[in-house]
Write a protein that holds these residues in place. Structure first.
Motif, PDB file in Angstrom:
ATOM      1  N   SER A  56       0.978  -1.094  -0.018  1.00  0.00           N
ATOM      2  CA  SER A  56      -0.123  -0.041  -0.298  1.00  0.00           C
ATOM      3  C   SER A  56       0.819   1.202   0.040  1.00  0.00           C
ATOM      4  O   SER A  56       1.950   1.239   0.585  1.00  0.00           O
ATOM      5  N   ASP A  57       0.334   2.507  -0.574  1.00  0.00           N
ATOM      6  CA  ASP A  57       1.075   3.580  -0.719  1.00  0.00           C
ATOM      7  C   ASP A  57       0.134   4.595  -0.061  1.00  0.00           C
ATOM      8  O   ASP A  57      -0.764   5.251  -0.586  1.00  0.00           O
ATOM      9  N   LEU A  58       0.678   5.079   1.091  1.00  0.00           N
ATOM     10  CA  LEU A  58      -0.306   6.146   2.050  1.00  0.00           C
ATOM     11  C   LEU A  58       0.075   7.572   1.907  1.00  0.00           C
ATOM     12  O   LEU A  58      -0.643   8.430   2.123  1.00  0.00           O
ATOM     13  N   ILE A  59       1.254   7.677   1.124  1.00  0.00           N
ATOM     14  CA  ILE A  59       1.983   8.974   1.082  1.00  0.00           C
ATOM     15  C   ILE A  59       2.259   9.562  -0.329  1.00  0.00           C
ATOM     16  O   ILE A  59       2.915  10.457  -0.425  1.00  0.00           O
ATOM     17  N   GLY A  60       1.902   8.910  -1.259  1.00  0.00           N
ATOM     18  CA  GLY A  60       2.238   9.177  -2.774  1.00  0.00           C
ATOM     19  C   GLY A  60       3.449   8.967  -2.996  1.00  0.00           C
ATOM     20  O   GLY A  60       4.240   9.278  -3.978  1.00  0.00           O
ATOM     21  N   TYR A  61       4.410   7.967  -2.378  1.00  0.00           N
ATOM     22  CA  TYR A  61       5.638   7.660  -2.592  1.00  0.00           C
ATOM     23  C   TYR A  61       6.009   6.863  -3.876  1.00  0.00           C
ATOM     24  O   TYR A  61       7.128   6.915  -4.385  1.00  0.00           O
ATOM     25  N   GLN A  62       4.996   5.972  -4.208  1.00  0.00           N
ATOM     26  CA  GLN A  62       5.220   4.902  -5.266  1.00  0.00           C
ATOM     27  C   GLN A  62       5.466   5.924  -6.567  1.00  0.00           C
ATOM     28  O   GLN A  62       6.177   5.261  -7.408  1.00  0.00           O
ATOM     29  N   ALA A  63       4.928   7.106  -6.740  1.00  0.00           N
ATOM     30  CA  ALA A  63       5.215   7.850  -8.105  1.00  0.00           C
ATOM     31  C   ALA A  63       6.606   8.055  -8.037  1.00  0.00           C
ATOM     32  O   ALA A  63       7.091   8.055  -9.502  1.00  0.00           O
ATOM     33  N   LYS A  64       7.186   8.460  -7.113  1.00  0.00           N
ATOM     34  CA  LYS A  64       8.719   8.888  -7.037  1.00  0.00           C
ATOM     35  C   LYS A  64       9.481   7.508  -7.516  1.00  0.00           C
ATOM     36  O   LYS A  64      10.492   7.518  -8.302  1.00  0.00           O
ATOM     37  N   LEU A  65       9.088   6.260  -6.978  1.00  0.00           N
ATOM     38  CA  LEU A  65       9.643   5.126  -7.365  1.00  0.00           C
ATOM     39  C   LEU A  65       9.406   4.493  -8.625  1.00  0.00           C
ATOM     40  O   LEU A  65      10.348   4.045  -9.484  1.00  0.00           O
ATOM     41  N   GLU A  66       8.004   4.845  -9.287  1.00  0.00           N
ATOM     42  CA  GLU A  66       7.926   4.571 -10.694  1.00  0.00           C
ATOM     43  C   GLU A  66       8.627   5.403 -11.570  1.00  0.00           C
ATOM     44  O   GLU A  66       9.253   4.809 -12.716  1.00  0.00           O
ATOM     45  N   ALA A  67       8.826   6.717 -11.219  1.00  0.00           N
ATOM     46  CA  ALA A  67       9.790   7.509 -12.004  1.00  0.00           C
ATOM     47  C   ALA A  67      11.313   7.123 -11.998  1.00  0.00           C
ATOM     48  O   ALA A  67      11.785   7.022 -12.988  1.00  0.00           O
ATOM     49  N   LEU A  68      11.781   6.731 -10.816  1.00  0.00           N
ATOM     50  CA  LEU A  68      13.238   6.145 -10.541  1.00  0.00           C
ATOM     51  C   LEU A  68      13.221   4.572 -11.727  1.00  0.00           C
ATOM     52  O   LEU A  68      14.222   4.490 -12.227  1.00  0.00           O
ATOM     53  N   THR A  69      12.233   4.039 -11.434  1.00  0.00           N
ATOM     54  CA  THR A  69      12.260   2.584 -12.479  1.00  0.00           C
ATOM     55  C   THR A  69      12.399   3.099 -13.931  1.00  0.00           C
ATOM     56  O   THR A  69      13.296   2.564 -14.684  1.00  0.00           O
ATOM     57  N   GLU A  70      11.609   4.179 -14.401  1.00  0.00           N
ATOM     58  CA  GLU A  70      12.037   4.634 -15.641  1.00  0.00           C
ATOM     59  C   GLU A  70      13.204   5.186 -15.932  1.00  0.00           C
ATOM     60  O   GLU A  70      13.868   5.061 -16.827  1.00  0.00           O
ATOM     61  N   GLN A  71      13.757   6.115 -15.088  1.00  0.00           N
ATOM     62  CA  GLN A  71      14.969   6.528 -15.317  1.00  0.00           C
ATOM     63  C   GLN A  71      16.075   5.373 -15.216  1.00  0.00           C
ATOM     64  O   GLN A  71      17.025   5.519 -16.036  1.00  0.00           O
ATOM     65  N   LEU A  72      16.131   4.458 -14.745  1.00  0.00           N
ATOM     66  CA  LEU A  72      16.798   3.287 -14.828  1.00  0.00           C
ATOM     67  C   LEU A  72      16.730   1.972 -15.528  1.00  0.00           C
ATOM     68  O   LEU A  72      17.197   1.107 -15.693  1.00  0.00           O
ATOM     69  N   ASN A  73      15.625   2.487 -16.542  1.00  0.00           N
ATOM     70  CA  ASN A  73      15.481   1.786 -17.782  1.00  0.00           C
ATOM     71  C   ASN A  73      14.873   0.222 -17.319  1.00  0.00           C
ATOM     72  O   ASN A  73      15.366  -0.901 -17.877  1.00  0.00           O
ATOM     73  N   LEU A  74      14.007   0.289 -16.307  1.00  0.00           N
ATOM     74  CA  LEU A  74      13.712  -1.193 -15.881  1.00  0.00           C
ATOM     75  C   LEU A  74      12.079  -1.458 -15.881  1.00  0.00           C
ATOM     76  O   LEU A  74      11.796  -2.279 -15.283  1.00  0.00           O
ATOM     77  N   ARG A  75      11.558  -0.631 -16.685  1.00  0.00           N
ATOM     78  CA  ARG A  75      10.020  -0.525 -16.689  1.00  0.00           C
ATOM     79  C   ARG A  75       9.696  -2.146 -17.120  1.00  0.00           C
ATOM     80  O   ARG A  75       8.746  -2.603 -16.604  1.00  0.00           O
ATOM     81  N   GLN A  76      10.405  -2.820 -17.923  1.00  0.00           N
ATOM     82  CA  GLN A  76      10.200  -4.158 -18.532  1.00  0.00           C
ATOM     83  C   GLN A  76      10.499  -5.226 -17.382  1.00  0.00           C
ATOM     84  O   GLN A  76      10.084  -6.392 -17.479  1.00  0.00           O
ATOM     85  N   ARG A  77      11.221  -4.808 -16.408  1.00  0.00           N
ATOM     86  CA  ARG A  77      11.666  -5.698 -15.375  1.00  0.00           C
ATOM     87  C   ARG A  77      11.197  -5.603 -14.054  1.00  0.00           C
ATOM     88  O   ARG A  77      11.509  -6.387 -13.123  1.00  0.00           O
TER      89      ARG A  77
END
Length: 413
Positions: A259-280
């Motif tokens: 669960s994401d109660l503070i909106g932190y997942q959006a930052k992690l998803e942006a980091l995932t994109e930045q690291l080219n990990l979206r497919q993994r």
């Protein structure tokens, strides 16, 4: 307020005249480990002939409440003010002050920094009854540094007085005992770990429960993170480590659930994109029921690179599902090394990379053997039966004196 009650029928068991009033800010399922732990504790205590009342707020936006059997639940709706001012709720406070003292034995408060925790102390002082406090990891150094200004204000306003008023603390690990002592508190401390209903994790739920929702998990080994999506949990370090390793392990997929109660997942998803990990990488959101058991029982490896835990219920759940675990020394899980069912590592990215590589290079059979050792550990050490017995012994010792329970640690200068 909603009050739920039960008929007192425990088969051949009769409840003696010992009434414990538990106070916790929330038992809504998406708010984290303490919600389930407190509910499970009260249910287990009923088998020790203890009558339990549980006072809490209902944060409906955070999912349904985890309501245990054999417990009187006093639930107050968390209105707009309560949701935005740390559980401030005058009706809750008033109800606590008007507790029936002829029936009440003691108050057991769970957690810190919220107004319900203040109300627990005020009710104990007003009614002249003992107060026990379970900090649930909220006095650990990492936690104290988060929202430092708000906690400093709460400390000055009420929290220091709350803690000073406790007749005893309940700590779940030796590290938590040290944290309490380092703040200067000299009351007795009951060292009792959290528990787990291991029977709930014996079932095997097919992979298809999740792969129907997330087809990218088909034909992959699952590296599972399952916990709150919060900076404390170290998910950013996990993503950096996975970026270094993912090309070596094309048959593995990182699953991030919680669960994401503070909106932190959006930052992690942006980091995932930045690291080219979206497919993994797959973010599943909150998993519960069959979906949660499917994730746990079909994972090949569990990882929680946390900065701070007083227990880490997801670690115990994974072990109960025969899944080996990697976690940091920010969690009190040296048993992973002692029982050879996982890796207990330093809290840095290189240590995480090394442990992940070692674990994923193992054969399926080697990981399965580790998982079986982990399952045996949870059954022998973390069953609610023994934990409830120790807790009940502590209650009776506080109220009636007598022989010191083995779990009590007295202050020594």
């Amino acid at each position: 307020m909603q009050i739920y009650s039960y008929d007192g029928n425990l088969g051949n068991t009769t409840i003696e005249n010992l009434n414990i009033y538990h106070v916790v800010a929330s038992i809504n399922e998406n708010t984290g480990g303490p919600a389930k732990l407190v509910s499970d504790l009260t249910e287990a205590l009923a088998n020790e002939k203890i009558s339990n009342h549980l006072f809490t707020l209902d944060y409906k936006v955070h999912g349904k409440q985890i309501i245990s059997k054999y417990t009187y639940l006093h639930s107050y709706n968390a209105d707009f003010i309560a949701q935005n001012v740390r559980g401030f709720h005058p009706k809750f406070a008033d109800a606590m002050r008007k507790l029936p003292t002829t029936e009440l034995s003691l108050i057991h408060n769970h957690g810190l920094w919220m107004f319900p925790n203040l109300y627990a102390r005020q009710a104990a002082n007003y009614n002249r009854i003992p107060l026990i406090i379970s900090p649930h990891g909220m006095l650990e150094s990492w936690s104290l540094k988060r929202s430092r200004f708000k906690k400093w204000l709460a400390w000055l306003m009420y929290e220091r007085k709350n803690l000073s008023s406790a007749v005893l603390f309940n700590a779940t690990s030796s590290e938590e005992v040290k944290s309490i002592r380092q703040l200067g508190f000299q009351q007795p401390i009951a060292l009792i770990p959290n528990g787990l209903n291991t029977d709930s994790y014996n079932q095997q739920v097919e992979r298809e429960v999740l792969t129907r929702l997330f087809p990218e998990l088909n034909d992959k080994k699952w590296l599972l993170f399952l916990s709150r999506i919060h900076p404390k949990k170290g998910v950013d370090n996990l993503l950096f480590a996975w970026q270094k390793l993912q090309s070596q392990f094309p048959d593995w997929h990182l699953v991030i659930a919680g669960s994401d109660l503070i909106g932190y997942q959006a930052k992690l998803e942006a980091l995932t994109e930045q690291l080219n990990l979206r497919q993994r990488v797959t973010f599943t959101g909150m998993l519960s029921g069959q979906e949660k058991i499917s994730a746990l029982s079909n994972a090949d490896l569990f990882v929680l690179p946390t900065h701070s835990e007083n227990f880490g219920i997801a670690i115990a759940e994974s072990l109960a599902c025969k899944v080996p675990v990697i976690t940091t020394k920010g969690a009190p899980w040296e048993d992973l090394e002692r029982y050879e069912c996982g890796w207990w590592i330093d809290n840095n990215q290189q240590a995480l990379i090394t442990a992940l590589a070692e674990a994923m290079k193992m054969s399926d059979e080697e990981r399965k053997v580790m998982g079986l050792r982990g399952q045996a550990l949870t059954k022998t050490k973390y069953s609610w039966n023994s934990i409830a017995k120790d807790t009940a012994d502590v209650y009776r010792w506080i109220l009636g004196g007598g022989e010191l329970p083995d779990c009590i640690q007295l202050y020594s200068s």
